[in-house]
Design a protein around this motif. Structure first.
Motif, PDB file in Angstrom:
ATOM      1  N   ILE A   1      41.420  -9.690  11.185  1.00 53.03           N
ATOM      2  CA  ILE A   1      40.672 -10.958  11.567  1.00 53.03           C
ATOM      3  C   ILE A   1      40.369 -11.597  10.577  1.00 53.03           C
ATOM      4  O   ILE A   1      40.108 -11.301   9.406  1.00 53.03           O
ATOM      5  CB  ILE A   1      39.126 -10.547  12.105  1.00 53.03           C
ATOM      6  N   LEU A   2      40.634 -13.101  10.719  1.00 55.29           N
ATOM      7  CA  LEU A   2      40.468 -13.987   9.347  1.00 55.29           C
ATOM      8  C   LEU A   2      39.033 -14.596   9.435  1.00 55.29           C
ATOM      9  O   LEU A   2      38.580 -14.722  10.444  1.00 55.29           O
ATOM     10  CB  LEU A   2      41.630 -15.067   9.573  1.00 55.29           C
ATOM     11  N   HIS A   3      38.525 -14.712   8.268  1.00 56.37           N
ATOM     12  CA  HIS A   3      37.025 -15.171   8.284  1.00 56.37           C
ATOM     13  C   HIS A   3      36.966 -15.732   6.836  1.00 56.37           C
ATOM     14  O   HIS A   3      37.437 -15.520   5.803  1.00 56.37           O
ATOM     15  CB  HIS A   3      36.183 -13.944   8.493  1.00 56.37           C
ATOM     16  N   ARG A   4      36.045 -17.013   6.906  1.00 54.98           N
ATOM     17  CA  ARG A   4      35.738 -17.691   5.774  1.00 54.98           C
ATOM     18  C   ARG A   4      34.107 -18.024   5.824  1.00 54.98           C
ATOM     19  O   ARG A   4      33.755 -18.227   6.809  1.00 54.98           O
ATOM     20  CB  ARG A   4      36.454 -18.948   5.584  1.00 54.98           C
ATOM     21  N   ASN A   5      33.323 -17.774   4.662  1.00 55.38           N
ATOM     22  CA  ASN A   5      31.903 -17.868   4.549  1.00 55.38           C
ATOM     23  C   ASN A   5      31.022 -17.426   5.893  1.00 55.38           C
ATOM     24  O   ASN A   5      30.271 -18.115   6.455  1.00 55.38           O
ATOM     25  CB  ASN A   5      31.825 -19.338   4.561  1.00 55.38           C
TER      26      ASN A   5
ATOM     27  N   LEU B   1      40.781  -3.723  11.986  1.00 53.50           N
ATOM     28  CA  LEU B   1      40.942  -5.247  11.913  1.00 53.50           C
ATOM     29  C   LEU B   1      39.895  -5.949  11.277  1.00 53.50           C
ATOM     30  O   LEU B   1      40.169  -7.099  10.526  1.00 53.50           O
ATOM     31  CB  LEU B   1      41.147  -5.850  13.046  1.00 53.50           C
ATOM     32  N   LEU B   2      38.930  -5.287  10.651  1.00 53.16           N
ATOM     33  CA  LEU B   2      37.815  -6.175   9.937  1.00 53.16           C
ATOM     34  C   LEU B   2      37.673  -5.257   8.607  1.00 53.16           C
ATOM     35  O   LEU B   2      37.998  -4.036   8.509  1.00 53.16           O
ATOM     36  CB  LEU B   2      36.227  -5.594  10.762  1.00 53.16           C
ATOM     37  N   ASP B   3      37.186  -5.979   7.602  1.00 54.01           N
ATOM     38  CA  ASP B   3      36.784  -5.643   6.329  1.00 54.01           C
ATOM     39  C   ASP B   3      35.415  -5.411   6.025  1.00 54.01           C
ATOM     40  O   ASP B   3      34.600  -6.052   6.857  1.00 54.01           O
ATOM     41  CB  ASP B   3      37.539  -6.217   5.276  1.00 54.01           C
ATOM     42  N   ASP B   4      34.884  -4.778   5.176  1.00 57.97           N
ATOM     43  CA  ASP B   4      33.331  -4.741   5.002  1.00 57.97           C
ATOM     44  C   ASP B   4      32.805  -6.262   4.618  1.00 57.97           C
ATOM     45  O   ASP B   4      31.600  -6.279   5.105  1.00 57.97           O
ATOM     46  CB  ASP B   4      33.012  -4.062   3.504  1.00 57.97           C
ATOM     47  N   ASP B   5      33.446  -7.400   4.198  1.00 57.98           N
ATOM     48  CA  ASP B   5      33.011  -8.393   3.865  1.00 57.98           C
ATOM     49  C   ASP B   5      32.500  -9.190   5.223  1.00 57.98           C
ATOM     50  O   ASP B   5      31.746 -10.148   5.213  1.00 57.98           O
ATOM     51  CB  ASP B   5      33.851  -9.411   3.115  1.00 57.98           C
ATOM     52  N   ALA B   6      33.498  -8.911   6.343  1.00 52.07           N
ATOM     53  CA  ALA B   6      33.115  -9.495   7.439  1.00 52.07           C
ATOM     54  C   ALA B   6      32.036  -9.103   8.275  1.00 52.07           C
ATOM     55  O   ALA B   6      31.191  -9.841   8.761  1.00 52.07           O
ATOM     56  CB  ALA B   6      34.385  -8.958   8.391  1.00 52.07           C
ATOM     57  N   VAL B   7      31.617  -7.678   8.335  1.00 48.22           N
ATOM     58  CA  VAL B   7      30.404  -7.336   9.218  1.00 48.22           C
ATOM     59  C   VAL B   7      29.676  -6.307   8.471  1.00 48.22           C
ATOM     60  O   VAL B   7      28.620  -5.779   8.821  1.00 48.22           O
ATOM     61  CB  VAL B   7      30.932  -6.595  10.499  1.00 48.22           C
ATOM     62  N   GLY B   8      29.903  -6.053   7.097  1.00 46.10           N
ATOM     63  CA  GLY B   8      29.006  -5.151   6.449  1.00 46.10           C
ATOM     64  C   GLY B   8      29.595  -3.821   6.364  1.00 46.10           C
ATOM     65  O   GLY B   8      30.072  -3.243   7.562  1.00 46.10           O
TER      66      GLY B   8
END
Length: 539
Positions: free
Chosen positions: A274-278, A310-317
């Motif tokens: 999953i791509l995410h920013r801020n 698909l997620l990293d720690d920065d995305a959801v904690g």
């Protein structure tokens, strides 16, 4: 983070990960609202367990057999009949063999009552009164299947005093104790035991196992039956009818519906991240390097797979990611498909019943709660059940195009076949267990083996690899009180939203859980549309 190279980028208003029935329903409702939607499916075909699959050359069906829980409103709101979806409503809806002969689930309540009373005098009144009390409890839970659910403790606090005893018995007692208290015959108990537990690897003597009996009452409370022929009025699953063309016909209709709203559907497109920013979702990256950008991503895959892979720690904690990644998956599904040169006969039918009338009807094998208890206990011990629980259907009776001309296909879902065996592996156990299942089926169909011309056995490990079902768990997590309502898949993300803005959850791992209902897909799309409306109102 999104790529800044010359990676191909595709832009949409919303992206749905997973082309199962929930993903397609989410995409259809989002497209219906005017959004430009992409559906990205990892496999080469749509539908997951509901999609058409060629098990043997010329023999096609789905892993699932019946849409017994499919919500009627979706048929009408999405105009699925316009896209070719039709149902055959068999009568009876189910055959359930017992030592004293087969129970037939007629649509006529009086015919059911006569059979129940033959098992034990007065059993029909006890049976139907019990179901009525569950429906009454469902109304007082004030919990809609079409909205995020509060947690069980909050629900309990709003109950009228007179409902507290039944609530406690259903949600904190065991299925076995509840049915022993309400009914007298082993046959009636087994009928409801199969509806309540299905694939759950938990014995009926365990606390909380009666909660499966509440799914139909909750559906009725959420969307009352205005039509006397509403299939939810029947307590036994299967009353919705059988789709012409098999379960894959539902997927075909949903795909056509999505495309009519302009949705782009891509198969063979597994997602890498999953791509995410801020703190905002900006899209997804496919394994092949392509990026699909959108401010909204709806995940219709198992939440555990999403949070783990698909997620990293920065995305959801890190804490939430760890908690969802740890949700237990104890699957025990096994698939048995037999190619037949004719229709086998049934044993134990009431006099005057034409066996051909039952050829295309669902059947269930589990003659008692003790039988279910033993099958589950063996599965928990890492042993394939000696007497497995089975749900079967010959879909070629109502959909002959699923097999070569003059041939039939018998499709059976079998439990309990533990993903992790105590001894050996499924490489050697697969044929042993599959042939054991045929032996058990032969008690109902004595001439079955003489009609078999080919077979396919799919064990839990192979099923995981083919369908992406984690440990072959068909409901993406146990359907028990502690994993339902406001706890599904986790109390922090029970409302289809995640801490990552724009990332939404759907699929069997969200409320109200698994089976072929379509409700999680609908609810996720509602969450997206509600948030968009709120953003526009505040702009």
């Amino acid at each position: 983070m999104p790529n800044t190279t010359n990676t191909p980028v595709h832009r949409f208003d919303a992206i749905v990960i997973g082309g199962g029935h929930n993903g397609l329903i989410a995409a259809a409702y989002l497209g219906r609202a005017g959004l430009k939607v992409a559906v990205l499916e990892a496999r080469g075909s749509l539908g997951g367990p509901c999609g058409t699959f060629e098990f043997m050359p010329g023999y096609r069906t789905a892993f699932t057999n019946s849409p017994g829980s499919f919500e009627p409103r979706f048929l009408h709101e999405l105009n699925l009949e316009q896209f070719g979806l039709r149902f055959v409503r068999t009568d009876p809806t189910v055959v359930h063999p017992f030592s004293r002969g087969c129970f037939l689930g007629w649509r006529d309540r009086e015919k059911i009552a006569a059979q129940l009373n033959a098992y034990a005098p007065g059993e029909a009144d006890r049976y139907f009164n019990f179901l009525s009390s569950l429906e009454e409890l469902g109304r007082h839970l004030r919990t809609s299947l079409f909205q995020p659910s509060p947690d069980l403790l909050s629900i309990a606090k709003t109950l009228p005093k007179e409902q507290e005893t039944l609530f406690n018995r259903v949600f904190f007692g065991s299925l076995r104790q509840l049915l022993d208290e309400e009914l007298r015959s082993e046959e009636a108990k087994a009928l409801l035991g199969m509806v309540a537990l299905n694939a759950t690897l938990t014995p009926p003597s365990a606390p909380g196992t009666a909660v499966g009996l509440m799914l139909r009452p909750l559906s009725l409370a959420s969307s009352p039956a205005l039509d006397p022929d509403d299939p939810r009025r029947a307590a036994l699953r299967g009353s919705t009818g059988l789709p012409v063309g098999g379960m894959g016909a539902i997927i075909d209709a949903l795909e056509a519906c999505c495309r009519s709203y302009g949705a782009v559907i891509k198969t063979d497109t597994p997602i890498a991240s999953i791509l995410h920013r801020n703190g905002q979702t900006v899209g997804v990256a496919a394994v092949n390097g392509d990026e699909y950008h959108a401010p909204v991503v709806v995940s219709a895959i198992n939440p555990r797979s999403l949070f783990t892979e698909l997620l990293d720690d920065d995305a959801v904690g890190a804490d939430l990611r760890g908690a969802v990644s740890a949700v237990p998956m104890r699957g025990s599904a096994f698939k048995l498909v037999l190619a037949l040169d004719g229709v086998p006969d049934y044993a134990g039918l009431p006099s005057g019943i034409d066996p051909k009338q039952l050829a295309g009807v669902q059947f269930r094998i589990a003659p008692s709660l003790a039988y279910i208890e033993r099958a589950v206990a063996e599965g928990l011990a890492g042993v394939s059940a000696r007497e497995p629980i089975m749900w079967g259907l010959m879909p070629t009776v109502t959909s002959p195009d699923l097999a070569p001309q003059g041939r039939h296909l018998l499709s059976v879902n079998v439990w309990h076949a533990p993903y992790e065996l105590r001894d050996g592996s499924w490489e050697t156990e697969r044929d042993v267990f599959g042939n054991r299942c045929i032996d058990v089926l032969s008690d109902l169909m004595p001439d079955l083996r003489s009609h078999i011309v080919d077979h396919r056995f799919i064990d839990p490990v192979e099923m995981e690899g083919e369908l992406g079902l984690v440990q072959s768990h068909i409901t993406h997590g146990d359907m028990l009180p502690g994993a339902l309502f406001g706890a599904r898949p986790h109390h922090s993300i029970h409302n289809y939203r995640t801490p990552l803005k724009g990332l939404y959850l759907s699929g069997a791992g969200t409320w109200p859980g698994g089976y072929v209902t379509g409700i999680p897909g609908f609810n996720a799309s509602n969450a997206v549309l509600e948030d968009r409306a709120q953003m526009r109102a505040s702009a």
